[in-house]
Scaffold this motif. Structure first.
Motif, PDB file in Angstrom:
ATOM      1  N   ARG A   1       7.433   4.665  -0.543  1.00 20.66           N
ATOM      2  CA  ARG A   1       6.707   5.409   0.224  1.00 20.66           C
ATOM      3  C   ARG A   1       5.406   5.463   0.062  1.00 20.66           C
ATOM      4  O   ARG A   1       4.484   5.618   0.950  1.00 20.66           O
ATOM      5  CB  ARG A   1       7.469   6.892   0.251  1.00 20.66           C
ATOM      6  N   LYS A   2       4.797   5.789  -1.371  1.00 18.52           N
ATOM      7  CA  LYS A   2       3.391   5.783  -1.619  1.00 18.52           C
ATOM      8  C   LYS A   2       2.796   4.623  -1.284  1.00 18.52           C
ATOM      9  O   LYS A   2       1.584   4.379  -0.754  1.00 18.52           O
ATOM     10  CB  LYS A   2       3.224   6.071  -3.041  1.00 18.52           C
ATOM     11  N   ARG A   3       3.385   3.346  -1.405  1.00 20.70           N
ATOM     12  CA  ARG A   3       2.943   1.896  -1.134  1.00 20.70           C
ATOM     13  C   ARG A   3       2.836   2.040   0.287  1.00 20.70           C
ATOM     14  O   ARG A   3       1.622   1.569   0.917  1.00 20.70           O
ATOM     15  CB  ARG A   3       3.598   0.825  -1.655  1.00 20.70           C
ATOM     16  N   PHE A   4       3.571   2.592   1.127  1.00 22.54           N
ATOM     17  CA  PHE A   4       3.289   2.376   2.530  1.00 22.54           C
ATOM     18  C   PHE A   4       2.169   3.193   3.315  1.00 22.54           C
ATOM     19  O   PHE A   4       1.272   2.873   3.800  1.00 22.54           O
ATOM     20  CB  PHE A   4       4.578   3.094   3.202  1.00 22.54           C
ATOM     21  N   ARG A   5       2.031   4.300   2.419  1.00 24.31           N
ATOM     22  CA  ARG A   5       0.872   5.195   2.937  1.00 24.31           C
ATOM     23  C   ARG A   5      -0.425   4.663   2.432  1.00 24.31           C
ATOM     24  O   ARG A   5      -1.455   4.516   3.365  1.00 24.31           O
ATOM     25  CB  ARG A   5       0.977   6.831   2.104  1.00 24.31           C
ATOM     26  N   VAL A   6      -0.322   3.940   1.417  1.00 24.66           N
ATOM     27  CA  VAL A   6      -1.642   3.291   0.843  1.00 24.66           C
ATOM     28  C   VAL A   6      -1.945   2.067   2.010  1.00 24.66           C
ATOM     29  O   VAL A   6      -3.075   1.864   2.375  1.00 24.66           O
ATOM     30  CB  VAL A   6      -1.633   2.790  -0.566  1.00 24.66           C
ATOM     31  N   PHE A   7      -0.958   1.114   2.128  1.00 23.05           N
ATOM     32  CA  PHE A   7      -1.044   0.100   3.228  1.00 23.05           C
ATOM     33  C   PHE A   7      -1.640   0.739   4.670  1.00 23.05           C
ATOM     34  O   PHE A   7      -2.685   0.285   5.140  1.00 23.05           O
ATOM     35  CB  PHE A   7       0.253  -0.544   3.314  1.00 23.05           C
ATOM     36  N   GLU A   8      -0.954   2.065   5.108  1.00 19.88           N
ATOM     37  CA  GLU A   8      -1.564   2.165   6.512  1.00 19.88           C
ATOM     38  C   GLU A   8      -2.832   2.866   6.328  1.00 19.88           C
ATOM     39  O   GLU A   8      -3.612   2.715   7.006  1.00 19.88           O
ATOM     40  CB  GLU A   8      -0.568   3.545   6.847  1.00 19.88           C
ATOM     41  N   GLU A   9      -3.217   3.544   5.290  1.00 18.00           N
ATOM     42  CA  GLU A   9      -4.627   4.227   5.290  1.00 18.00           C
ATOM     43  C   GLU A   9      -5.593   3.320   4.878  1.00 18.00           C
ATOM     44  O   GLU A   9      -6.593   3.400   5.340  1.00 18.00           O
ATOM     45  CB  GLU A   9      -4.462   5.446   4.316  1.00 18.00           C
TER      46      GLU A   9
ATOM     47  N   ILE B   1      -4.394   1.817 -13.588  1.00 20.74           N
ATOM     48  CA  ILE B   1      -4.876   1.811 -12.124  1.00 20.74           C
ATOM     49  C   ILE B   1      -3.511   1.760 -11.286  1.00 20.74           C
ATOM     50  O   ILE B   1      -3.367   2.612 -10.335  1.00 20.74           O
ATOM     51  CB  ILE B   1      -6.027   1.004 -11.644  1.00 20.74           C
ATOM     52  N   ILE B   2      -2.677   0.838 -11.448  1.00 20.63           N
ATOM     53  CA  ILE B   2      -1.715   0.344 -10.643  1.00 20.63           C
ATOM     54  C   ILE B   2      -0.691   1.144 -10.774  1.00 20.63           C
ATOM     55  O   ILE B   2       0.029   1.812  -9.711  1.00 20.63           O
ATOM     56  CB  ILE B   2      -1.032  -1.145 -10.874  1.00 20.63           C
ATOM     57  N   LYS B   3      -0.429   1.980 -12.051  1.00 21.84           N
ATOM     58  CA  LYS B   3       0.791   2.740 -12.363  1.00 21.84           C
ATOM     59  C   LYS B   3       0.429   4.243 -11.503  1.00 21.84           C
ATOM     60  O   LYS B   3       1.408   5.036 -11.261  1.00 21.84           O
ATOM     61  CB  LYS B   3       0.872   3.000 -13.897  1.00 21.84           C
ATOM     62  N   GLU B   4      -0.778   4.295 -11.300  1.00 20.65           N
ATOM     63  CA  GLU B   4      -1.390   5.630 -10.798  1.00 20.65           C
ATOM     64  C   GLU B   4      -1.098   5.585  -9.232  1.00 20.65           C
ATOM     65  O   GLU B   4      -1.642   6.439  -8.642  1.00 20.65           O
ATOM     66  CB  GLU B   4      -2.798   6.002 -11.210  1.00 20.65           C
ATOM     67  N   GLY B   5      -0.961   4.346  -8.739  1.00 20.23           N
ATOM     68  CA  GLY B   5      -0.707   4.018  -7.210  1.00 20.23           C
ATOM     69  C   GLY B   5      -2.092   3.977  -6.567  1.00 20.23           C
ATOM     70  O   GLY B   5      -2.160   3.769  -5.317  1.00 20.23           O
ATOM     71  N   LYS B   6      -3.321   3.741  -7.514  1.00 25.53           N
ATOM     72  CA  LYS B   6      -4.409   3.255  -6.848  1.00 25.53           C
ATOM     73  C   LYS B   6      -4.564   1.629  -6.696  1.00 25.53           C
ATOM     74  O   LYS B   6      -3.860   1.026  -6.966  1.00 25.53           O
ATOM     75  CB  LYS B   6      -5.651   3.926  -7.908  1.00 25.53           C
ATOM     76  N   ILE B   7      -6.072   1.512  -5.912  1.00 27.96           N
ATOM     77  CA  ILE B   7      -6.285   0.104  -5.964  1.00 27.96           C
ATOM     78  C   ILE B   7      -7.388  -0.128  -6.778  1.00 27.96           C
ATOM     79  O   ILE B   7      -8.342   0.414  -7.253  1.00 27.96           O
ATOM     80  CB  ILE B   7      -6.863   0.115  -4.250  1.00 27.96           C
TER      81      ILE B   7
ATOM     82  N   ASN C   1      16.591  -7.218  -5.909  1.00 23.61           N
ATOM     83  CA  ASN C   1      16.768  -6.753  -7.322  1.00 23.61           C
ATOM     84  C   ASN C   1      16.031  -7.621  -8.091  1.00 23.61           C
ATOM     85  O   ASN C   1      16.348  -8.486  -8.650  1.00 23.61           O
ATOM     86  CB  ASN C   1      18.049  -6.988  -7.597  1.00 23.61           C
ATOM     87  N   GLN C   2      14.693  -7.422  -8.195  1.00 20.71           N
ATOM     88  CA  GLN C   2      13.695  -8.267  -8.971  1.00 20.71           C
ATOM     89  C   GLN C   2      13.284  -7.661 -10.210  1.00 20.71           C
ATOM     90  O   GLN C   2      12.366  -8.149 -10.844  1.00 20.71           O
ATOM     91  CB  GLN C   2      12.402  -8.521  -7.855  1.00 20.71           C
ATOM     92  N   GLY C   3      13.711  -6.229 -10.389  1.00 21.67           N
ATOM     93  CA  GLY C   3      13.441  -5.604 -11.816  1.00 21.67           C
ATOM     94  C   GLY C   3      11.991  -5.146 -11.736  1.00 21.67           C
ATOM     95  O   GLY C   3      11.456  -4.874 -12.740  1.00 21.67           O
ATOM     96  N   ARG C   4      11.318  -5.054 -10.505  1.00 22.34           N
ATOM     97  CA  ARG C   4      10.088  -4.417 -10.560  1.00 22.34           C
ATOM     98  C   ARG C   4      10.039  -2.726 -10.580  1.00 22.34           C
ATOM     99  O   ARG C   4      10.561  -2.090  -9.795  1.00 22.34           O
ATOM    100  CB  ARG C   4       9.405  -4.956  -9.156  1.00 22.34           C
ATOM    101  N   ALA C   5       9.178  -2.308 -11.451  1.00 24.73           N
ATOM    102  CA  ALA C   5       9.288  -1.012 -11.580  1.00 24.73           C
ATOM    103  C   ALA C   5       8.821  -0.147 -10.377  1.00 24.73           C
ATOM    104  O   ALA C   5       9.107   0.785 -10.452  1.00 24.73           O
ATOM    105  CB  ALA C   5       8.306  -0.652 -12.807  1.00 24.73           C
ATOM    106  N   ASP C   6       8.074  -0.853  -9.566  1.00 26.43           N
ATOM    107  CA  ASP C   6       7.472   0.238  -8.515  1.00 26.43           C
ATOM    108  C   ASP C   6       8.599   0.056  -7.258  1.00 26.43           C
ATOM    109  O   ASP C   6       8.134   0.513  -6.326  1.00 26.43           O
ATOM    110  CB  ASP C   6       6.225  -0.574  -8.142  1.00 26.43           C
ATOM    111  N   ASP C   7       9.657  -0.688  -7.486  1.00 29.46           N
ATOM    112  CA  ASP C   7      10.420  -0.491  -6.343  1.00 29.46           C
ATOM    113  C   ASP C   7      11.590   0.418  -6.451  1.00 29.46           C
ATOM    114  O   ASP C   7      12.799   0.574  -6.494  1.00 29.46           O
ATOM    115  CB  ASP C   7      11.388  -1.614  -6.215  1.00 29.46           C
TER     116      ASP C   7
END
Length: 218
Positions: free
Chosen positions: A167-175, A83-89, A155-161
């Motif tokens: 940008r996708k995470r920003f849109r999810v936060f806003e919406e 779910i997280i890899k697909e950018g969903k909640i 530089n935390q080695g997170r794959a979602d950075d």
């Protein structure tokens, strides 16, 4: 990492009440819960660590609890990972259950819940299942440009950075998350922090808000 501290329960702690006037109770104790929200890179994790150190709260990161479940290799964790890899909640009931278990197991009665509720479904699930009203929502307000700069610079080695995912995470936060902030703001329960300032200055503002909850016991 998830900051977990156990401190003696403070019976004199100011605790919010439900709309029916009853105090927040969980696992046989009165609890104080603060929701901490802000966009990715707003610095809320750093400030949560400061609050834990100075005011004795237990920091529960919804994201860290979910990542721990993923690392466990359970069927539940595998589903969360997809779910997280697909950018969903992640479905609310999963996150709420993890939060509830963490609070009941803790010896503390003061909790910062970081990155939650992420949407109105999260909020309703928390209220209906755990039946706790937050003391307030601590909202770290920061421009998207500044948050992008911070995320790309760490530089935390997170794959979602990476920029596309950021940008996708920003849109999810806003919406999804901003409507939650607006809901609690309509009830006078949002304390907004200018998170664009340097970390020490941000914490000075945070300390003012948390003074009623007392300093960490020696």
């Amino acid at each position: 990492m998830l900051a977990a501290m156990s401190t003696a329960v403070d019976a004199s702690l100011p605790v919010a009440e439900q709309e029916d006037g009853t105090a927040n109770m969980l696992g046989g104790k009165k609890v104080a819960v603060v929701f901490v929200l802000g966009g990715p890179g707003s610095g809320k994790g750093t400030q949560c660590s400061n609050i834990v150190e100075h005011f004795g709260f237990t920091h529960l990161s919804a994201g860290e609890l979910l990542r721990s479940e993923i690392k466990s290799g359970s069927e539940n964790g595998t589903m969360i990972d997809s779910i997280i890899k697909e950018g969903k909640i992640v479905p609310s009931e999963i996150t709420v259950k993890l939060l509830q278990e963490a609070m009941i197991k803790s010896e503390n009665n003061k909790f910062l819940i970081d990155g939650f509720p992420r949407n109105q479904e999260n909020r309703l699930s928390f209220e209906n299942v755990i039946k706790i009203a937050p003391e307030f929502v601590l909202f770290f307000d920061c421009s998207e440009e500044e948050m992008v700069r911070r995320l790309l610079g760490r530089n935390q080695g997170r794959a979602d950075d990476n920029i596309e995912t950021i940008r996708k995470r920003f849109r999810v936060f806003e919406e999804s998350s901003l409507p939650v902030v607006q809901y609690y703001d309509s009830k006078g329960k949002v304390k907004k922090i200018n998170a664009a300032k340097p970390i020490p200055e941000v914490f000075e503002d945070v300390k003012t808000i948390f003074q009623p909850y007392g300093s960490k016991a020696a």
